[in-house]
Design a protein around this motif. Structure first.
Motif, PDB file in Angstrom:
ATOM      1  N   ALA A  99      -2.316   9.882   0.178  1.00 12.37           N
ATOM      2  CA  ALA A  99      -0.880   9.810   0.480  1.00 12.37           C
ATOM      3  C   ALA A  99      -0.438  11.131   1.087  1.00 12.37           C
ATOM      4  O   ALA A  99       0.543  11.743   0.660  1.00 12.37           O
ATOM      5  CB  ALA A  99      -0.098   9.488  -0.773  1.00 12.37           C
ATOM      6  N   THR A 100      -1.200  11.536   2.125  1.00 19.55           N
ATOM      7  CA  THR A 100      -0.942  12.830   2.740  1.00 19.55           C
ATOM      8  C   THR A 100       0.432  12.871   3.389  1.00 19.55           C
ATOM      9  O   THR A 100       1.200  13.834   3.199  1.00 19.55           O
ATOM     10  CB  THR A 100      -2.034  13.144   3.778  1.00 19.55           C
ATOM     11  OG1 THR A 100      -3.331  13.087   3.135  1.00 19.55           O
ATOM     12  CG2 THR A 100      -1.829  14.496   4.393  1.00 19.55           C
ATOM     13  N   THR A 143       3.130  11.054   2.883  1.00 21.32           N
ATOM     14  CA  THR A 143       4.225  11.010   1.889  1.00 21.32           C
ATOM     15  C   THR A 143       4.303  12.328   1.119  1.00 21.32           C
ATOM     16  O   THR A 143       5.398  12.811   0.805  1.00 21.32           O
ATOM     17  CB  THR A 143       4.009   9.833   0.922  1.00 21.32           C
ATOM     18  OG1 THR A 143       3.926   8.602   1.695  1.00 21.32           O
ATOM     19  CG2 THR A 143       5.114   9.733  -0.086  1.00 21.32           C
ATOM     20  N   SER A 144       3.152  12.909   0.772  1.00 20.02           N
ATOM     21  CA  SER A 144       3.139  14.185   0.056  1.00 20.02           C
ATOM     22  C   SER A 144       3.800  15.275   0.884  1.00 20.02           C
ATOM     23  O   SER A 144       4.600  16.075   0.361  1.00 20.02           O
ATOM     24  CB  SER A 144       1.691  14.577  -0.275  1.00 20.02           C
ATOM     25  OG  SER A 144       1.102  13.630  -1.126  1.00 20.02           O
ATOM     26  N   GLN A 188       0.826  -1.197   0.000  1.00 16.29           N
ATOM     27  CA  GLN A 188       0.000   0.000   0.000  1.00 16.29           C
ATOM     28  C   GLN A 188       0.866   1.255   0.000  1.00 16.29           C
ATOM     29  O   GLN A 188       0.620   2.203  -0.750  1.00 16.29           O
ATOM     30  CB  GLN A 188      -0.940  -0.001   1.212  1.00 16.29           C
ATOM     31  CG  GLN A 188      -1.947   1.121   1.184  1.00 16.29           C
ATOM     32  CD  GLN A 188      -2.907   1.075   2.364  1.00 16.29           C
ATOM     33  OE1 GLN A 188      -2.788   0.202   3.271  1.00 16.29           O
ATOM     34  NE2 GLN A 188      -3.916   1.975   2.387  1.00 16.29           N
ATOM     35  N   SER A 189       1.914   1.270   0.857  1.00 15.67           N
ATOM     36  CA  SER A 189       2.810   2.430   0.898  1.00 15.67           C
ATOM     37  C   SER A 189       3.581   2.569  -0.409  1.00 15.67           C
ATOM     38  O   SER A 189       3.848   3.687  -0.883  1.00 15.67           O
ATOM     39  CB  SER A 189       3.769   2.308   2.084  1.00 15.67           C
ATOM     40  OG  SER A 189       4.573   1.152   1.953  1.00 15.67           O
ATOM     41  N   ARG A 247       1.204   4.227  -2.909  1.00 15.75           N
ATOM     42  CA  ARG A 247       1.028   5.655  -2.653  1.00 15.75           C
ATOM     43  C   ARG A 247       2.297   6.441  -3.022  1.00 15.75           C
ATOM     44  O   ARG A 247       2.201   7.563  -3.537  1.00 15.75           O
ATOM     45  CB  ARG A 247       0.673   5.867  -1.188  1.00 15.75           C
ATOM     46  CG  ARG A 247      -0.710   5.337  -0.821  1.00 15.75           C
ATOM     47  CD  ARG A 247      -0.963   5.425   0.654  1.00 15.75           C
ATOM     48  NE  ARG A 247      -2.313   4.901   0.971  1.00 15.75           N
ATOM     49  CZ  ARG A 247      -2.771   4.738   2.204  1.00 15.75           C
ATOM     50  NH1 ARG A 247      -2.017   5.067   3.250  1.00 15.75           N
ATOM     51  NH2 ARG A 247      -4.003   4.255   2.439  1.00 15.75           N
ATOM     52  N   SER A 248       3.424   5.866  -2.733  1.00 19.27           N
ATOM     53  CA  SER A 248       4.686   6.538  -3.092  1.00 19.27           C
ATOM     54  C   SER A 248       4.793   6.710  -4.605  1.00 19.27           C
ATOM     55  O   SER A 248       5.265   7.751  -5.110  1.00 19.27           O
ATOM     56  CB  SER A 248       5.875   5.730  -2.577  1.00 19.27           C
ATOM     57  OG  SER A 248       5.883   5.697  -1.174  1.00 19.27           O
ATOM     58  N   THR A 299      -1.652  18.197  -2.398  1.00 19.60           N
ATOM     59  CA  THR A 299      -1.477  16.918  -1.722  1.00 19.60           C
ATOM     60  C   THR A 299      -2.162  15.813  -2.520  1.00 19.60           C
ATOM     61  O   THR A 299      -3.292  15.973  -2.991  1.00 19.60           O
ATOM     62  CB  THR A 299      -2.066  16.962  -0.304  1.00 19.60           C
ATOM     63  OG1 THR A 299      -1.431  18.011   0.419  1.00 19.60           O
ATOM     64  CG2 THR A 299      -1.878  15.649   0.432  1.00 19.60           C
ATOM     65  N   GLN A 313       2.307   7.093  -6.684  1.00 18.45           N
ATOM     66  CA  GLN A 313       1.385   8.151  -7.078  1.00 18.45           C
ATOM     67  C   GLN A 313       2.011   9.536  -6.832  1.00 18.45           C
ATOM     68  O   GLN A 313       1.905  10.438  -7.672  1.00 18.45           O
ATOM     69  CB  GLN A 313       0.063   8.013  -6.296  1.00 18.45           C
ATOM     70  CG  GLN A 313      -0.751   6.781  -6.668  1.00 18.45           C
ATOM     71  CD  GLN A 313      -1.973   6.612  -5.785  1.00 18.45           C
ATOM     72  OE1 GLN A 313      -2.212   7.358  -4.806  1.00 18.45           O
ATOM     73  NE2 GLN A 313      -2.809   5.606  -6.093  1.00 18.45           N
ATOM     74  N   VAL A 314       2.652   9.670  -5.650  1.00 22.62           N
ATOM     75  CA  VAL A 314       3.306  10.952  -5.337  1.00 22.62           C
ATOM     76  C   VAL A 314       4.453  11.227  -6.320  1.00 22.62           C
ATOM     77  O   VAL A 314       4.602  12.356  -6.829  1.00 22.62           O
ATOM     78  CB  VAL A 314       3.806  10.931  -3.883  1.00 22.62           C
ATOM     79  CG1 VAL A 314       4.678  12.143  -3.591  1.00 22.62           C
ATOM     80  CG2 VAL A 314       2.625  10.860  -2.913  1.00 22.62           C
TER      81      VAL A 314
END
Length: 202
Positions: free
Chosen positions: A183-184, A186-187, A150-151, A154-155, A179, A157-158
């Motif tokens: 992924a708040t 990480t953003s 999951q992380s 999200r990473s 943001t 996507q950022v």
């Protein structure tokens, strides 16, 4: 009386004539003392001809000896007149092209600045930027959270939204980024590392 005068006058006249004849030079003697001309005879050698013969002999002996050309000396090589000349296509006659002054402005060097590592609950985030002068031309995420699937998602996507030559970092030229939904953390970590890199580049 007249006879006596005539006798005295005759005696005086004869005496005067005798003295004059004796005083006159002997023409035969003078003629004998005059030297004979140089062309008096073919077999005679005169003293006047000798001086003219001496210069002729001096000229004959003083005539210059003919010089021998150096090329005629045995064992000596002579260079051909065309040997030292370079032909039209010789490299010696070619001039290097003159360097033309460059009118283009020198290209500024692109520098790379790395931001600090920012940690969050999912992992570490670190960002590097490339600048051409004062302009950001590229952004790169050196480190992103990848502990879980999951992380990692999200990473990604950022990174896709912020990084690269066409990402938001290059478009905005700042760390004021939107943001990424979901992924708040990480953003925010990405923006903090990015802002630190921008501050270092100034």
């Amino acid at each position: 009386m007249r006879r006596a005068l005539f006798a005295i006058s005759g005696l005086a006249a004869s005496t005067t004539a005798l003295v004059v004849l004796k005083a006159a030079p002997d023409t035969s003697t003078v003629a004998q003392q005059v030297p004979a001309p140089a062309t008096s005879g073919a077999g005679e050698s005169t003293t006047a001809a000798e001086p003219t013969a001496e210069p002729a002999e001096a000229t004959a002996t003083a005539s210059p000896r003919p010089r021998t050309s150096r090329s005629a000396e045995p064992g000596r090589k002579t260079a051909s007149p065309s040997a030292g000349r370079a032909g039209p296509s010789s490299d010696a006659t070619k001039k290097p092209p003159a360097a033309r002054p460059s009118t283009a402005a020198p290209q500024p060097a692109v520098r790379r600045v790395v931001g600090p590592v920012v940690s969050n609950e999912f992992g570490n985030v670190q960002v590097a930027i490339s600048l051409d002068g004062a302009r950001i031309v590229d952004a790169e995420a050196l480190e992103l959270p990848e502990r879980t699937a999951q992380s990692d998602q999200r990473s990604s996507q950022v990174d896709d939204r912020y990084s690269g030559t066409a990402g938001l970092v290059v478009q905005r030229q700042s760390a004021d980024l939107d943001t990424v939904s979901g992924a708040t953390a990480t953003s925010e970590s990405y923006q903090r590392s990015l802002q630190a890199a921008i501050d270092r580049a100034r």
